[in-house]
Design an enzyme around this catalytic site. Structure first.
Site, PDB file in Angstrom:
ATOM      1  N   ARG A 100     -10.574  -0.562   7.442  1.00 39.02           N
ATOM      2  CA  ARG A 100      -9.885  -1.607   8.213  1.00 39.02           C
ATOM      3  C   ARG A 100      -9.453  -1.085   9.573  1.00 39.02           C
ATOM      4  NH1 ARG A 100      -4.708   0.574   9.260  1.00 39.02           N
ATOM      5  NH2 ARG A 100      -3.259   0.352   7.506  1.00 39.02           N
TER       6      ARG A 100
ATOM      7  N   GLN B  29     -12.329   8.983  10.100  1.00 31.78           N
ATOM      8  CA  GLN B  29     -12.034   7.872  11.011  1.00 31.78           C
ATOM      9  C   GLN B  29     -12.960   7.896  12.234  1.00 31.78           C
ATOM     10  OE1 GLN B  29     -10.926   4.409  12.093  1.00 31.78           O
ATOM     11  NE2 GLN B  29     -10.375   5.278  10.132  1.00 31.78           N
TER      12      GLN B  29
ATOM     13  N   ASP C  46     -24.487  12.362   9.391  1.00 28.73           N
ATOM     14  CA  ASP C  46     -24.000  11.132   8.759  1.00 28.73           C
ATOM     15  C   ASP C  46     -24.133   9.932   9.693  1.00 28.73           C
ATOM     16  OD1 ASP C  46     -23.294  12.613   6.573  1.00 28.73           O
ATOM     17  OD2 ASP C  46     -21.120  12.519   6.909  1.00 28.73           O
ATOM     18  N   VAL C  47     -23.677  10.109  10.921  1.00 29.95           N
ATOM     19  CA  VAL C  47     -23.603   8.958  11.836  1.00 29.95           C
ATOM     20  C   VAL C  47     -25.001   8.528  12.276  1.00 29.95           C
ATOM     21  CG1 VAL C  47     -22.699   8.136  14.043  1.00 29.95           C
ATOM     22  CG2 VAL C  47     -21.233   9.487  12.533  1.00 29.95           C
TER      23      VAL C  47
ATOM     24  N   GLY D  20      -5.455   7.773  16.857  1.00 29.61           N
ATOM     25  CA  GLY D  20      -4.811   8.902  16.185  1.00 29.61           C
ATOM     26  C   GLY D  20      -3.289   8.872  16.201  1.00 29.61           C
TER      27      GLY D  20
ATOM     28  N   LYS E 288       0.848  -1.201   0.000  1.00 28.20           N
ATOM     29  CA  LYS E 288       0.000   0.000   0.000  1.00 28.20           C
ATOM     30  C   LYS E 288       0.874   1.238   0.000  1.00 28.20           C
ATOM     31  CE  LYS E 288      -2.242   1.629   3.662  1.00 28.20           C
ATOM     32  NZ  LYS E 288      -3.281   1.739   4.708  1.00 28.20           N
TER      33      LYS E 288
END
Lengths: 328, 328
Positions: free
Chosen positions: A113, A141, A174-175, A225, A69
């Site tokens: 992931r 995130q 959104d959540v 983080g 990646k």
């Protein structure tokens, strides 16, 4: 030799959080069984363009694939051009022949992931009756962690705090839409941590946000983080007496949140309880009492990209997505 | 974000040895000027499949591009499948934004940029009146070294020796056709080295082939084959008193032919004369007398891939080659 090419939309159509949680669990187990070669992360820095490029590679002997990646963060993108800040590309190679199997956009995979990793840790380390989660940060995130968590726990309330409060209205919309749970916007760290059973930090902070006095017995903390030396979200004192688990201890000690606690001499490396794969494999217990404080430190591993990208590739092949190109 | 895709044929149509020599010279100069970040080579090994995968990455601040080459060697390929032993993929990214610019087959590029490296060293370090070259090995790199050399020197005779003599008939036919020079097949190392002005070794040998008594004053040696600890083509004694030049001294000392001479205590790291880029830049002299023995040790650098792949990309774009894919 035909190579599958998948754009971001193809990857999106081939990913579900449930499948990724399953894949990442397999990956952690493979790592714990010694089936994974995961070379050191490669980093190149372009300070003149406010950018950096990292390479995470991995050979997984269980699925016999090599993943590479290449992930960039260029922090002026979006201002002078219409590119996203984070751009990722993942390549999969057949670990039996070296053939190039698939090249896909890697931007979504890192996010999902990592969300899956947090969820797996909560399944193993949070109290089963956890209802309230505190989230620090209001970006991608911060969303993914909650989407993952809601797959594995009966969460009722999400409390969120950001140093950039303007991003929280969109976060709430959104959540709530994605999870059906209530999101409460908090204007202080103290308010966010109050009554939290699980606390997740997803900020790029360089000085700790959360004081140890706010961490109560029974809490599970997911420290996302801090993924390189110099980043810090949690008061190092929270590590004293806590059950500390890493994805890869070697990597967390050198670049994760636990590094800060070790540098501050709050804990020594020997005080770290274990790796998440050991708990998944049943070699070590997860949470053992309602009072203990558990901490999961994740800096992100190549094996997570490997298993997630392989899952995407398999689903895309089944669905007939993507295009093919013959390099050779 | 559109990414150019180039297959091996596209790359072949976009490469000329003359252009690659020019590009590699620019690369060596950029490296010498401190404009290149070249992280350590990443290696993964699959002994159960007789294979390995390496990653060479590089950021070149002069052309503002990041290159990542993923190169595999799987030594059962061709027996149980129709894949080549060596498979390579090179990715180019914009070093100002992280955008994926081009993904190309990398198999030819490694071969040609390595041939260019040898040629550049001969231009700077071989006697100007060099006419005869001794070549060890009869594979692809033994060809490329001679193709490169004939671009920069008036070579008349190519003497070749291989531990696998069956490959030499094809070698002679190919090289005579490509260069117009005479190729003489040799059945001993001694015969090959006789009258040679330049000697080039391209084998995967693990024990030295060429005794130091065969190296005469005035010779220039190009040591290509030894690119990791354990490989050895030349008697370490040849290094005593020679003018020793590396592509990257740090890399040659840890994995090149010079490593063997240092381990054998024939020379110390301080005895190494310099890097090829220092000579190109005029900071150090090249050959200074008709008698000195010069040795160029090359283990291959990410910057060579970077500048060569960028040249390929530019030419392919001019010619309208390849296909485009939108990952994002």
């Amino acid at each position: 030799m035909k190579t599958m090419l998948l754009c971001m939309d193809d990857v999106r159509s081939s990913l579900s959080m449930a499948a990724v949680i399953e894949a990442v669990e397999e990956g952690y187990l493979a790592f714990e069984e010694g089936k994974v070669q995961q070379p050191d992360i490669v980093s190149m820095e372009m300070p003149e363009h406010h950018g950096e490029t990292d390479i995470k590679s991995c050979y997984n002997a269980l699925n016999e694939s090599v993943s590479v990646k290449i992930a960039s963060g260029f922090y002026d993108n979006g201002k002078t051009n219409d590119l996203p800040t984070m751009i990722g590309t993942i390549l999969l190679f057949d670990g039996r022949t070296g053939a190039s199997v698939c090249i896909m956009d890697g931007s979504l995979i890192t996010a999902i992931r990592t969300g899956a990793a947090g969820a797996i840790s909560s399944k193993l380390l949070a109290r089963k009756d956890s209802k309230t989660v505190a989230v620090f940060g209001g970006g991608g995130q911060a969303r993914m962690q909650v989407y993952g968590l809601c797959q594995v726990m009966d969460i009722e309330t999400i409390k969120v705090y950001s140093q950039y409060p303007h991003e929280l209205a969109a976060y709430k919309a959104d959540v709530e839409k994605e999870t059906g749970r209530q999101v409460i916007l908090c204007d202080s760290v103290e308010m966010t941590m109050e009554d939290a059973d699980i606390a997740i930090s997803t900020t790029p902070s360089k000085e700790f946000l959360v004081n140890s006095s706010l961490v109560k017995p029974g809490m599970h903390i997911v420290a996302v983080g801090a993924d390189m030396a110099g980043k810090n979200e949690w008061d190092p004192q929270i590590f004293r007496g806590a059950k500390v688990v890493g994805d890869s201890i070697a990597q967390c000690v050198s670049r994760g949140e636990m590094r800060n606690a070790i540098v501050a001499k709050v804990i020594a490396e020997d005080d770290i309880y274990g790796e998440i794969g050991e708990i998944l494999a049943g070699k070590k217990a997860g949470r053992e009492s309602a009072e203990e404080i558990t901490i999961f430190d994740t800096t992100g591993m190549g094996i997570q990209d490997n298993v997630t990208a392989m899952r995407v590739y398999e689903i895309a092949k089944e669905k007939g997505l993507g295009q093919w190109f013959e390099f050779l």
